[in-house]
Write a protein that holds these residues in place. Structure first.
Motif, short mmCIF file in Angstrom:
data_model
loop_
_atom_site.label_atom_id
_atom_site.label_comp_id
_atom_site.label_asym_id
_atom_site.label_seq_id
_atom_site.Cartn_x
_atom_site.Cartn_y
_atom_site.Cartn_z
N CYS A 156 0.83 -1.22 0.00
CA CYS A 156 0.00 0.00 0.00
C CYS A 156 0.86 1.26 0.00
CB CYS A 156 -0.93 0.00 1.22
SG CYS A 156 -1.96 1.48 1.35
N CYS A 178 -3.32 -0.82 -4.00
CA CYS A 178 -4.36 -1.55 -3.29
C CYS A 178 -5.41 -2.09 -4.26
CB CYS A 178 -5.03 -0.66 -2.25
SG CYS A 178 -4.12 -0.51 -0.69
N PRO A 191 -4.03 -1.08 5.29
CA PRO A 191 -3.93 -0.53 3.92
C PRO A 191 -5.11 0.39 3.66
CG PRO A 191 -4.74 -2.78 3.86
CD PRO A 191 -4.38 -2.52 5.29
#
Length: 312
Positions: free
Chosen positions: A48, A72, A65
């Motif tokens: 992330c 992502c 994240p």
């Protein structure tokens, strides 16, 4: 995320923030304990681009994240180019799959700085595959992370385990586990092997019916046809049978278990349990096994064991 996984997430979050996360981790535990959930969370965190911290208690932080950045979205759609998943659709993970992993790490990352790889059910690796993975573990590239999951760590090479940070995933049992699924009960031995019955009301009803039928069969040779149909046709039936027998043995030893009308003694129950365990092992390990025949033979062996002991 299950509550018993939070402490592990906190531990890993601290390592990440301190830049002390090792390049290889092994999540081990019983089936359905959450190894795969942890692996997905950790990989998503490592990739992330806009992490945030989540407070889950007094001075307890977990990195999460964002779920919105480019990496992502690509990871969640299984199309992130700097991540590789090794998930075998066969009974083994071959050396070619692990060589692909090694070659993957030799290349420069396309988008981010970190590259990640996941080997689910790492215990399925062949000896050649495990030896090939050892070379990658021994000579890691920079900013590379390998995550292994297993529910049979005893089948992994000790040298594989020694080169990973091993994290045991330990779910609660008894009342604490029941509370996780908003269930009530006084079975101190309920655990994740009973997950299907805990989360599926139909499975719970089917198990209780099967339990009553097994007790009737053991006590008075009744309900044989019903027990046979379940053994031969239900995926969980052999596991259910082992649980019924274990509960009967615990009941005789004074444990607080649901009452039954069983008239068998401890020696008989242990002999029957051994027969059921042997049949279950065959079902799990033999490539081609006739489940109907195995079920019929098991019931015949149980009947013979009871009669031969002089109980009937």
């Amino acid at each position: 995320m299950n509550t018993w996984l939070l402490n592990i997430q906190q531990q890993l979050s601290r390592q990440i923030l301190a830049s002390k996360l090792p390049h290889a981790l092994l999540f081990a535990g019983v089936p359905n304990a959450g190894q795969e959930k942890l692996a997905d969370w950790l990989i998503n965190v490592l990739l992330c681009q806009a992490l945030h911290q989540e407070n889950v208690g007094h001075e307890q932080l977990i990195i999460q994240p964002c779920g919105q950045c480019k990496t992502c979205k690509l990871f969640l759609s299984s199309s992130y180019p700097d991540h590789l998943s090794i998930i075998s659709d066969k009974s083994t993970i071959g050396v070619d799959a692990i060589r692909k992993l090694s070659q993957f790490f030799e290349k420069t990352a396309h988008i981010g700085q970190a590259k990640t790889a996941l080997v689910n059910h790492a215990d399925q690796m062949t000896i050649s595959a495990a030896n090939a993975l050892l070379k990658t573990l021994e000579e890691p590239t920079s900013n590379s992370f390998i995550i292994l999951t297993t529910d049979r760590s005893d089948l992994l090479l000790p040298t594989i385990i020694s080169r990973c940070q091993r994290i045991e995933v330990r779910p609660p049992v008894g009342e604490k586990l029941l509370a996780e699924f908003n269930k009530q009960g006084d079975d101190a031995f309920v655990n994740l092997t009973h997950l299907n019955e805990l989360t599926d009301e139909g499975a719970a009803v089917a198990y209780n019916e099967f339990r009553a039928q097994v007790v009737q069969y053991l006590s008075a040779y009744q309900c044989r046809a019903e027990v046979l149909v379940t053994l031969a046709g239900h995926t969980d039936s052999f596991r259910w049978l082992e649980k019924v027998l274990v509960d009967l043995m615990r009941e005789q030893s004074g444990w607080k278990i649901a009452a039954s009308d069983s008239t068998l003694n401890k020696q008989q129950l242990w002999q029957i349990y051994s027969l059921a365990q042997a049949a279950n092992t065959k079902l799990k390990t033999l490539v081609q096994v006739n489940r109907q025949f195995l079920s019929e033979k098991l019931l015949a062996d149980i009947c013979f064991a009871i009669q031969n002991s002089g109980q009937k």
